[in-house]
Design a protein around this motif. Structure first.
Motif, short mmCIF file in Angstrom:
data_model
loop_
_atom_site.label_atom_id
_atom_site.label_comp_id
_atom_site.label_asym_id
_atom_site.label_seq_id
_atom_site.Cartn_x
_atom_site.Cartn_y
_atom_site.Cartn_z
N ALA A 316 -5.25 -14.62 22.72
CA ALA A 316 -3.85 -14.24 22.40
C ALA A 316 -3.15 -14.49 23.64
N ALA A 317 -3.63 -14.55 24.96
CA ALA A 317 -2.57 -14.45 26.17
C ALA A 317 -3.28 -15.26 27.28
N VAL A 318 -2.52 -15.72 28.21
CA VAL A 318 -2.84 -16.45 29.43
C VAL A 318 -2.71 -15.15 30.56
N VAL A 319 -3.59 -14.77 31.44
CA VAL A 319 -3.41 -13.61 32.14
C VAL A 319 -3.40 -14.37 33.54
N VAL A 320 -2.35 -14.10 34.39
CA VAL A 320 -2.41 -14.40 35.56
C VAL A 320 -1.95 -13.44 36.59
N ARG A 321 -2.53 -13.09 37.60
CA ARG A 321 -2.68 -12.14 38.38
C ARG A 321 -1.11 -12.26 39.48
N GLU A 322 -0.52 -11.09 39.81
CA GLU A 322 0.64 -11.24 40.41
C GLU A 322 0.58 -12.00 41.90
N LYS A 323 -0.54 -11.65 42.40
CA LYS A 323 -0.72 -12.35 43.82
C LYS A 323 -1.18 -13.54 43.71
N ASP A 324 -1.58 -14.12 42.73
CA ASP A 324 -1.93 -15.57 42.28
C ASP A 324 -1.07 -16.45 42.07
N CYS A 325 0.41 -16.08 41.67
CA CYS A 325 1.37 -17.04 41.17
C CYS A 325 2.52 -16.73 42.10
N ASP A 326 3.33 -17.85 41.83
CA ASP A 326 4.65 -17.94 42.13
C ASP A 326 5.53 -18.43 41.11
N GLY A 327 7.05 -18.59 41.45
CA GLY A 327 7.82 -18.89 40.22
C GLY A 327 7.59 -20.37 40.03
N ASP A 328 7.12 -21.47 40.73
CA ASP A 328 6.86 -22.60 40.41
C ASP A 328 5.47 -22.73 39.53
N SER A 329 4.54 -21.95 39.89
CA SER A 329 3.15 -22.21 39.22
C SER A 329 3.38 -21.42 37.74
N LEU A 330 4.29 -20.30 37.76
CA LEU A 330 4.30 -19.77 36.43
C LEU A 330 5.25 -20.85 35.64
N TYR A 331 6.00 -21.38 35.97
CA TYR A 331 6.91 -22.29 35.29
C TYR A 331 6.05 -23.60 34.54
N GLU A 332 4.96 -24.06 35.63
CA GLU A 332 4.26 -24.99 35.12
C GLU A 332 3.11 -24.59 34.14
N THR A 333 2.75 -23.37 34.19
CA THR A 333 1.78 -22.66 33.18
C THR A 333 2.57 -22.56 31.94
N ALA A 334 3.93 -22.12 32.05
CA ALA A 334 4.72 -21.95 30.81
C ALA A 334 4.95 -23.22 30.21
N ARG A 335 5.39 -24.23 30.86
CA ARG A 335 5.73 -25.78 30.30
C ARG A 335 4.37 -26.29 29.69
N GLU A 336 3.08 -25.97 30.35
CA GLU A 336 1.69 -26.54 29.82
C GLU A 336 1.73 -25.87 28.32
N LEU A 337 1.98 -24.53 28.16
CA LEU A 337 1.75 -23.95 26.85
C LEU A 337 2.72 -24.39 25.98
N LEU A 338 3.72 -24.63 26.35
CA LEU A 338 4.98 -25.05 25.51
C LEU A 338 4.96 -26.51 25.04
N SER A 339 4.21 -27.09 25.62
CA SER A 339 3.68 -28.52 25.24
C SER A 339 2.71 -28.68 24.23
N ASP A 340 1.92 -27.39 23.84
CA ASP A 340 0.79 -27.61 23.23
C ASP A 340 1.01 -26.86 21.94
N PRO A 341 1.77 -27.27 20.79
CA PRO A 341 2.14 -26.68 19.68
C PRO A 341 0.70 -26.11 18.84
N ASP A 342 -0.31 -26.55 19.03
CA ASP A 342 -1.44 -26.29 18.37
C ASP A 342 -2.06 -25.01 19.29
N ARG A 343 -1.98 -24.77 20.32
CA ARG A 343 -2.54 -23.67 21.10
C ARG A 343 -1.45 -22.51 20.85
#
Length: 375
Positions: A316-343
């Protein structure tokens, strides 16, 4: 029936109480309902907005750091507590409640403690897997303890007094209509992202979202509603401008202090970026909203990550630890999810399977039992 709800501090404590109060008002219209909260908490806005009377007490938290400043803060808190106890006693005697229900936050302690002392049936609801300080302080005195997860029963010295209810959410989260919500919000086919880090906000995560929004402005692909929280609202608008982003030139990017229409937004949303508090989890599961969860690292026993991993394990969720992300990596993760309607579709179904749809009903039944002397 006269019922006092006592809560304070954050939406995660206040909104569950409002949900149960709404159900009580619907089922028993003749009931009298009163809220007790802190003078400077979010309840000052949320409770009257929901149509309920609010009495306030002066309260502050305890600090665990035994620095000179921390010790002085705790002495001040103890002084406030003594006055709050007396005011809570006065409010209780004037209102004559049949039951007092606390849903968390330091503001709930005086009314629960004094109510139990006066012989009034009392109950505390703990949303998180690990009991907070207020819950631990009143657990030995209240009539009933209500928890969200069955595994939490072992955290209490008297498991027989513990009832598993789930965490209630506004029924609007359960029955939102995606097409109607998007039409009401003026949204077309473009994906909608919603983000929030709690009612107070989180400075580091707000900084990361500022960079996230810069990337969105460059690509122009998504609508985004972000709640800064009360603290974030003091500095984030200027911070975003300093990053070269003029929000007035990007109408799809909407930054607010607080989101008051969250059920509607989650019904319309394609993705939520959020913490992993119990209240937030209940809302995203009830609404079936795919989410990226960044658990707060500053909580007791790391309980937010433990909560989030449950959703991750169920898909139901993708989990990312705060220390392991920045604004760019979060954006890439979001863009990957939003490009996959089946997921995204699978995540929606997985979230709904985790929802406890009758939590407010179960808590209301506990209230009725206590009022009838069945505790």
């Amino acid at each position: 029936m006269n019922v006092i709800f006592t809560c304070g501090g954050t939406g995660g404590h206040i909104n569950p109480a409002i949900s149960v109060a709404n159900l009580l008002r619907e089922r028993m219209p003749d009931s009298k309902i009163l809220f007790i909260g802190a003078e400077d908490g979010m309840e000052k806005n949320l409770v009257p907005r929901a149509g309920y009377q609010l009495e306030t007490i002066r309260i502050s938290n305890f600090q665990r750091k035994l620095t000179p400043a921390g010790i002085w803060h705790n002495v001040t808190t103890a002084c406030h507590m003594a006055g709050s106890m007396q005011k809570a006693k006065k409010i209780i005697r004037a209102f004559q409640p049949d039951v007092i229900v606390g849903t968390g936050g330091y503001a709930s302690y005086p009314a629960l403690h004094m109510g139990a002392k006066l012989g009034i049936p009392t109950a505390v609801h703990e949303s998180n897997a690990v009991p907070g300080l207020t819950t631990r302080m009143v657990a030995g005195h209240v009539s009933r303890i209500m928890v969200s997860l069955a595994d939490s029963r072992s955290q209490y010295p008297d498991p027989e007094k513990v009832t598993v209810t789930g965490t209630p959410v506004d029924s609007a989260f359960l029955y939102g209509d995606r097409e109607k919500a998007r039409a009401a919000l003026g949204i077309g086919e473009e994906p909608l992202i919603v983000s929030a880090w709690g009612s107070l906000g989180a400075r580091e995560m707000n900084k990361k979202i500022a960079r996230f929004m810069v990337r969105e402005a460059q690509d122009g692909l998504y609508r985004h509603v972000h709640a800064t929280g009360s603290y974030g609202w003091r500095w984030m608008p200027a911070y975003v401008r300093d990053q070269g982003l003029l929000l007035e030139n990007h109408p799809w990017l909407d930054m607010r202090e607080y989101i008051y229409n969250m059920p509607e937004l989650l019904a319309a949303a394609d993705l939520m970026l959020c913490r992993a508090g119990a209240g937030t989890i209940s809302e995203v599961c009830a609404s079936g909203t795919p989410c990226i969860m960044i658990p707060s690292p500053n909580v007791t026993d790391n309980h937010q990550e433990k909560n989030a991993r449950v959703l991750e394990k169920r898909g139901a969720a993708v989990v990312v630890r705060e220390k392991d992300c920045d604004g760019d990596s979060l954006y890439e993760t979001a863009r990957e999810l939003l490009s996959d309607p089946d997921r995204l579709r699978e995540m929606r179904l997985a979230a709904r399977r985790l929802a406890v749809v009758d939590a407010a009903e179960q808590i209301l039944q506990v209230i009725r039992d206590l009022a009838a002397g069945k505790a």
